[in-house]
Motif scaffolding. Sequence first.
Motif, PDB file in Angstrom:
ATOM      1  N   MET A   1      54.423 130.103 -25.662  1.00 47.40           N
ATOM      2  CA  MET A   1      54.626 131.466 -26.158  1.00 47.40           C
ATOM      3  C   MET A   1      53.435 131.882 -27.008  1.00 47.40           C
ATOM      4  N   GLN A   2      52.988 133.121 -26.848  1.00 45.51           N
ATOM      5  CA  GLN A   2      51.833 133.612 -27.586  1.00 45.51           C
ATOM      6  C   GLN A   2      52.132 133.705 -29.078  1.00 45.51           C
ATOM      7  N   PRO A   3      51.081 133.562 -29.927  1.00 46.45           N
ATOM      8  CA  PRO A   3      51.286 133.607 -31.387  1.00 46.45           C
ATOM      9  C   PRO A   3      51.999 134.870 -31.853  1.00 46.45           C
TER      10      PRO A   3
ATOM     11  N   SER B   1      57.703 145.073 -27.456  1.00 49.50           N
ATOM     12  CA  SER B   1      56.420 145.782 -27.359  1.00 49.50           C
ATOM     13  C   SER B   1      55.247 144.812 -27.380  1.00 49.50           C
ATOM     14  N   VAL B   2      55.340 143.750 -28.200  1.00 50.42           N
ATOM     15  CA  VAL B   2      54.273 142.750 -28.229  1.00 50.42           C
ATOM     16  C   VAL B   2      54.208 142.010 -26.896  1.00 50.42           C
ATOM     17  N   TYR B   3      55.373 141.733 -26.329  1.00 44.93           N
ATOM     18  CA  TYR B   3      55.420 141.093 -25.008  1.00 44.93           C
ATOM     19  C   TYR B   3      54.748 141.982 -23.963  1.00 44.93           C
ATOM     20  N   LEU B   4      55.061 143.280 -24.007  1.00 43.68           N
ATOM     21  CA  LEU B   4      54.497 144.213 -23.033  1.00 43.68           C
ATOM     22  C   LEU B   4      53.003 144.401 -23.261  1.00 43.68           C
TER      23      LEU B   4
ATOM     24  N   ILE C   1      56.873 137.488 -34.232  1.00 41.27           N
ATOM     25  CA  ILE C   1      57.879 138.548 -34.171  1.00 41.27           C
ATOM     26  C   ILE C   1      59.273 137.960 -33.958  1.00 41.27           C
ATOM     27  N   LEU C   2      59.382 136.923 -33.124  1.00 39.88           N
ATOM     28  CA  LEU C   2      60.680 136.290 -32.891  1.00 39.88           C
ATOM     29  C   LEU C   2      61.222 135.674 -34.175  1.00 39.88           C
ATOM     30  N   ALA C   3      60.337 135.007 -34.931  1.00 40.45           N
ATOM     31  CA  ALA C   3      60.752 134.425 -36.212  1.00 40.45           C
ATOM     32  C   ALA C   3      61.208 135.517 -37.173  1.00 40.45           C
TER      33      ALA C   3
END
Length: 325
Positions: free
Chosen positions: A1-3, A54-57, A8-10
């Motif tokens: 998973m990207q940084p 949004s970060v994923y996209l 954001i998930l945390a």
Amino acid sequence: MQPKLKIILASLLISIVLMLLKFLAYFITHSNAILTDAAESIVNVLASGFAFYSVYLAAMPKDKNHPYGHGKIEFFSAFVEGTLIIIAGLVIIIKSVFNLIYPQNIVQILDGTLIIGFTGLVNGLLGWYLIAKSKTLNSITIQADGKHLITDAISSFGLVLGLILIYFTNLNYLDSVISIALGFFIIYNGYRLTRKSVGGLMDESDLKALTGLVSYLNQNRQPSWIDIHNLRMQHYGADIHIDCHVTLPYYFDLNRVHQEVSNIDDLISKNINDQTEFFIHADPCLPKCCHYCSLENCNVRQEPQTKIITWRLDNVTKNQKHFEQ
């Protein structure tokens, strides 16, 4: 998973836990001000969830339909987060005014105060961390999330002081007064966030970054770069797009022109840590350029150099060679 996604998930998971703690504090105390803080936490969770998407996209590669990438979704994410913050502030004010008219008793203030103080501390530390990481990752979404959490932490600490004041004075109406003040503070911060995101969506120039870029170019200019004009700088999420026109001696062959353009590209890439894409258009010089051209041993010079034009924001951003300005 990207940084970015990990961060954001945390933030999302921590926001959910803190939201539940704040609602626990409300059910213990029945404080309208604590309910206000808990309601804002719902916005935190929704905003963090949208930020994650949004970060994923934004991390998706460029494609035929999005030749500049998907980075601008981060500005939209920040706009949504700012809008949610403003709505939360308005709801808080309306609820607080209602409770001024129809007050309710507050119980176990100290227990609720300890819980709110703890959540404020966690939000403050997490917000500070997100803002610090947003600078290295160049993410307006992470920055927006961090600023939102800092705002939440400040309002929580203000709430703690208010609850302590209520505990010692028994002036329960202060509960709603504090909530109204926090509501206006939240609305103001939401406005600032939406203002920045709208500017990004409309390709508003980052004057601070552009001024730094112009200064760096001016310090490292080469004699063959007679002038630079029509300079523009746009952010697409973590990517930066720069385009400009550079005036070069008209007798340079294509290979030499390509090398000069590459030199400008390399120079700016060393100054900017983010992923940068350039569109540099080469213009041929004209006889009117001679008076400010610093190139030595030019066999076609028609007049001597009489001045040195310092590159500044006001002359490199115009779509004109410098003798036309």
